[in-house]
Design a protein around this motif. Sequence first.
Motif, mmCIF file in Angstrom:
data_model
loop_
_atom_site.group_PDB
_atom_site.id
_atom_site.type_symbol
_atom_site.label_atom_id
_atom_site.label_comp_id
_atom_site.label_asym_id
_atom_site.label_seq_id
_atom_site.Cartn_x
_atom_site.Cartn_y
_atom_site.Cartn_z
ATOM 1 N N VAL A 155 -19.912 -18.114 12.519
ATOM 2 C CA VAL A 155 -19.608 -16.991 13.414
ATOM 3 C C VAL A 155 -18.112 -16.732 13.467
ATOM 4 O O VAL A 155 -17.648 -15.599 13.288
ATOM 5 N N ASP A 156 -17.316 -17.767 13.689
ATOM 6 C CA ASP A 156 -15.870 -17.598 13.806
ATOM 7 C C ASP A 156 -15.250 -17.212 12.463
ATOM 8 O O ASP A 156 -14.337 -16.382 12.408
ATOM 9 N N ALA A 157 -15.731 -17.819 11.377
ATOM 10 C CA ALA A 157 -15.199 -17.498 10.058
ATOM 11 C C ALA A 157 -15.488 -16.050 9.693
ATOM 12 O O ALA A 157 -14.626 -15.340 9.136
ATOM 13 N N THR A 158 -16.692 -15.581 10.011
ATOM 14 C CA THR A 158 -17.050 -14.198 9.705
ATOM 15 C C THR A 158 -16.218 -13.230 10.531
ATOM 16 O O THR A 158 -15.777 -12.188 10.035
ATOM 17 N N ARG A 159 -15.970 -13.571 11.787
ATOM 18 C CA ARG A 159 -15.137 -12.712 12.635
ATOM 19 C C ARG A 159 -13.731 -12.606 12.058
ATOM 20 O O ARG A 159 -13.149 -11.514 12.005
ATOM 21 N N THR A 160 -13.173 -13.728 11.622
ATOM 22 C CA THR A 160 -11.846 -13.716 11.002
ATOM 23 C C THR A 160 -11.838 -12.829 9.770
ATOM 24 O O THR A 160 -10.921 -12.026 9.558
ATOM 25 N N ALA A 161 -12.881 -12.947 8.947
ATOM 26 C CA ALA A 161 -12.955 -12.174 7.707
ATOM 27 C C ALA A 161 -13.079 -10.686 7.960
ATOM 28 O O ALA A 161 -12.551 -9.870 7.190
ATOM 29 N N PHE A 162 -13.764 -10.304 9.034
ATOM 30 C CA PHE A 162 -13.959 -8.889 9.310
ATOM 31 C C PHE A 162 -12.632 -8.160 9.505
ATOM 32 O O PHE A 162 -12.492 -6.996 9.131
ATOM 33 N N PHE A 163 -11.655 -8.831 10.113
ATOM 34 C CA PHE A 163 -10.356 -8.192 10.266
ATOM 35 C C PHE A 163 -9.797 -7.792 8.906
ATOM 36 O O PHE A 163 -9.278 -6.695 8.726
ATOM 37 N N GLN A 164 -9.884 -8.703 7.938
ATOM 38 C CA GLN A 164 -9.360 -8.436 6.603
ATOM 39 C C GLN A 164 -10.150 -7.342 5.893
ATOM 40 O O GLN A 164 -9.578 -6.433 5.279
ATOM 41 N N LEU A 165 -11.478 -7.427 5.969
ATOM 42 C CA LEU A 165 -12.319 -6.482 5.239
ATOM 43 C C LEU A 165 -12.292 -5.096 5.867
ATOM 44 O O LEU A 165 -12.328 -4.082 5.162
ATOM 45 N N PHE A 166 -12.214 -5.034 7.201
ATOM 46 C CA PHE A 166 -12.121 -3.737 7.863
ATOM 47 C C PHE A 166 -10.807 -3.053 7.486
ATOM 48 O O PHE A 166 -10.772 -1.848 7.206
ATOM 49 N N ALA A 167 -9.713 -3.804 7.475
ATOM 50 C CA ALA A 167 -8.423 -3.236 7.077
ATOM 51 C C ALA A 167 -8.486 -2.739 5.637
ATOM 52 O O ALA A 167 -7.932 -1.681 5.298
ATOM 53 N N TYR A 168 -9.172 -3.493 4.793
ATOM 54 C CA TYR A 168 -9.305 -3.106 3.377
ATOM 55 C C TYR A 168 -9.981 -1.743 3.242
ATOM 56 O O TYR A 168 -9.475 -0.857 2.534
ATOM 57 N N ILE A 169 -11.121 -1.531 3.906
ATOM 58 C CA ILE A 169 -11.829 -0.267 3.727
ATOM 59 C C ILE A 169 -11.134 0.885 4.455
ATOM 60 O O ILE A 169 -11.384 2.051 4.148
ATOM 61 N N GLN A 170 -10.243 0.548 5.393
ATOM 62 C CA GLN A 170 -9.473 1.585 6.076
ATOM 63 C C GLN A 170 -8.233 2.009 5.289
ATOM 64 O O GLN A 170 -7.498 2.886 5.717
ATOM 65 N N GLY A 171 -8.000 1.364 4.145
ATOM 66 C CA GLY A 171 -6.905 1.783 3.286
ATOM 67 C C GLY A 171 -5.824 0.757 3.056
ATOM 68 O O GLY A 171 -4.840 1.037 2.347
ATOM 69 N N LYS A 172 -5.975 -0.452 3.628
ATOM 70 C CA LYS A 172 -4.981 -1.494 3.390
ATOM 71 C C LYS A 172 -5.313 -2.194 2.075
ATOM 72 O O LYS A 172 -5.797 -3.329 2.036
ATOM 73 N N ASN A 173 -5.062 -1.486 0.996
ATOM 74 C CA ASN A 173 -5.266 -2.005 -0.354
ATOM 75 C C ASN A 173 -4.226 -1.359 -1.261
ATOM 76 O O ASN A 173 -3.490 -0.456 -0.832
ATOM 77 N N GLU A 174 -4.133 -1.811 -2.490
ATOM 78 C CA GLU A 174 -3.061 -1.346 -3.364
ATOM 79 C C GLU A 174 -3.189 0.127 -3.739
ATOM 80 O O GLU A 174 -2.222 0.756 -4.157
ATOM 81 N N TYR A 175 -4.386 0.706 -3.587
ATOM 82 C CA TYR A 175 -4.570 2.123 -3.884
ATOM 83 C C TYR A 175 -4.451 2.988 -2.624
ATOM 84 O O TYR A 175 -4.579 4.206 -2.715
ATOM 85 N N HIS A 176 -4.231 2.371 -1.477
ATOM 86 C CA HIS A 176 -4.201 3.095 -0.197
ATOM 87 C C HIS A 176 -5.440 3.979 -0.077
ATOM 88 O O HIS A 176 -5.371 5.136 0.350
ATOM 89 N N GLN A 177 -6.552 3.418 -0.443
ATOM 90 C CA GLN A 177 -7.808 4.153 -0.577
ATOM 91 C C GLN A 177 -8.760 3.790 0.554
ATOM 92 O O GLN A 177 -9.034 2.617 0.794
ATOM 93 N N LYS A 178 -9.276 4.813 1.259
ATOM 94 C CA LYS A 178 -10.308 4.555 2.251
ATOM 95 C C LYS A 178 -11.651 4.445 1.547
ATOM 96 O O LYS A 178 -11.954 5.219 0.640
#
Length: 232
Positions: A81-104
Amino acid sequence: MAAGLSFFKLSFLLSLLSGGSDLFGPGAESGPAQIGKFPPSCNRIECPSYDLVHSGNGYEIRRYNTSVWVSTKPIQDISLVDATRTAFFQLFAYIQGKNEYHQKIEMTAPVIAQVVPSDGPFCVSSFVVSFYVPKKNQPDPAPAQNLHIQKWDPRYVAVRQFSGFVSDDTVGEEAAALDSSLKGTAWANAIAKSRKEGGVGSDSAYTVAQYNSPFEFTGRVNEIWLPFEMHV
């Protein structure tokens, strides 16, 4: 549709910021086992495609097609549960555009957590949490810091479904129930052989797949996966 997907994504973030107790809290009850239920979320967002190979007593065997996932580094924790919650912060930021292509990137399902238990005295496990990359992004998935891309060849997966909210108390029981239901079958032999030979599924004990937003209280579908290779 766009507004609905934005709410779906926002609901994950709000749950995380509020501590996530409704999403993964220890009091969250897991519902009874089920089989063959199509996750309702896959009617509105993209999910990986597969062919149903076999339906057994409390399990089914699927053959997943080629797919691409973006994954966290291994997260060391005593709690899925805690590990998945931690990961969601990273993955949510990724799909919101925090990636090298700045792509949503569009939300998909499921989010999966590969579980590698530890034999140590403190029961610390390793969790790799992954987001399924939409097909339109798979030819050139956006790289991102502290995340890596997994490209899966076609693979077989033994699956057990369960309803309700995922909790640390139930995922181990569901995984053990899947293992028990497979005993004595040809599928169990194939899984054991794949693990012994270092093939698909040998790098984790099992995988937990979650399909729903935390604000969906009915029709919840979760799964335990045991991936393996099947040599004909």
